[in-house]
Design an enzyme around this catalytic site. Structure first.
Site, PDB file in Angstrom:
ATOM      1  CB  SER A 180      -0.950  -0.026   1.203  1.00 47.28           C
ATOM      2  OG  SER A 180      -2.008   0.889   1.019  1.00 47.28           O
ATOM      3  CE  LYS A 232     -15.649  20.220   8.313  1.00 45.02           C
ATOM      4  NZ  LYS A 232     -14.273  20.529   7.883  1.00 45.02           N
TER       5      LYS A 232
END
Length: 353
Positions: A180, A232
């Site tokens: 990763s 948000k």
């Protein structure tokens, strides 16, 4: 009288136990505060000439296995050769501009989920780039990481790119794992070397978010999330998640994955991303076939061979640590070992060798 001493002993044991707990809590608070006060740049660069270390190791082994007389004879011959070499170097000093030989600078990166070691990496890279000669010298990064936070590993990969941008050769060695975010860093190397059973790949993105909304609702506990801005907050731990929020969250994950793949493609354009960018991992020998790495070899093999032809230096940035930091590190190591033992016993369903 016996009951008195028995009660007193019990009282004393409780008092000591409470005192230990109280002192431990204070220490944890102090450690957290001192860790938060650490400033960027509070440390120093340390350099170790690996050629000298290898030479000393060889001498120690020879002294143990060789006849004393033969060992002393070899030492004299080596000293004579070193003197002759120094004499020749002195004669040629006026005709040699600096050091014409290749120098290799070795950096270590041991990554956690936050890529905490990036602070040391950036200092080490900065130090090396002040003296490394483009087109001549080489930087070797011994990398170990299973990945972690996107922004943290993005910064770590950018630090690696500083080396190649300066025209200095960059080699990455993977002995155990570069997955990763770890592979995001590794792919910046012009040459990527892996041990045969190193774990490589995991070019994917994952996010796991627990949700306690139903538990709170069952106990008549309200939790409100107030935001300004449509996106948000997409998913929440305590509030009720919506299908729209999940859709936006997955969209963000896919965008991050696309950026990850674009970065890999820029560094290694010959990779077939349709085969390797699916989040899967491979062992070193398989990664070589897929083009994720360029060579199968341990970092030890690579550096030992390099010492035969070049000056090799281990460069590290050591943070200045006080007593409380050292105590904290000891506690952290002990906790990590305990956790590892527990997880080892619990991992009965995983692949074992």
């Amino acid at each position: 009288m016996y009951e008195f001493f028995s009660d007193y002993g019990l009282f004393l044991a409780k008092t000591i136990t409470l005192a230990v707990i109280f002192i431990g809590a204070i220490l944890i608070i102090i450690l957290a505060a001192s860790h938060g006060k650490k400033k960027h740049g509070e440390g120093e660069i340390e350099i170790e000439h690996l050629n000298d270390k290898l030479s000393e190791t060889q001498k120690a082994i020879k002294s143990a296995v060789m006849d004393k007389e033969a060992f002393e004879h070899e030492l004299k011959a080596e000293k004579k050769a070193d003197k002759e070499k120094a004499k020749q170097a002195k004669k040629q000093k006026d005709n040699v501009r600096e050091e014409d030989g290749k120098r290799i600078f070795v950096l270590d990166f041991d990554g956690d989920i936050r890529a905490s070691d990036v602070a040391s990496l950036r200092e080490s890279v900065s130090a090396v780039l002040t003296i490394a000669r483009p087109g001549t010298d080489e930087v070797v990064v011994r990398l170990e990481s299973g990945g972690g936070m996107v922004h943290s590993y993005g910064l770590a990969a950018s630090q690696m790119l500083r080396v190649t941008s300066a025209g200095v050769e960059l080699t990455v060695c993977i002995d155990e794992v570069a997955a990763s975010g770890g592979y995001m860093m590794a792919c910046t190397g012009q040459k990527v070397i892996a041990a045969p059973f190193a774990i490589v790949g995991s070019i994917g993105v994952v996010a796991q978010v627990p949700n306690f909304h139903r538990l709170l609702k069952k106990n008549d506990i309200d939790f409100e999330v107030l935001t300004a801005g449509e996106y948000k907050r997409t998913l929440t731990v305590f509030g009720e998640n919506t299908d729209e929020g999940r859709k936006k969250f997955v969209h963000d994950l896919n965008e991050t994955h696309d950026l990850f793949k674009d970065f890999i493609h820029q560094q290694r354009p010959s990779l077939d991303l349709t085969r390797v960018a699916n989040g899967d991992v491979w062992y070193g020998s398989q990664a070589l076939e897929l083009g994720l790495v360029d060579e199968l070899k341990t970092s030890d093999e690579y550096l030992l061979a390099a010492c035969e032809e070049s000056d090799v230096y281990l460069v590290s940035y050591e943070q200045k640590t006080g007593l409380m930091d050292k105590i904290g590190e000891m506690v952290s190591v002990a906790a990590e070992k305990t956790t590892d033992r527990f997880l080892t016993k619990a991992r009965r369903s995983e692949i074992e060798l």
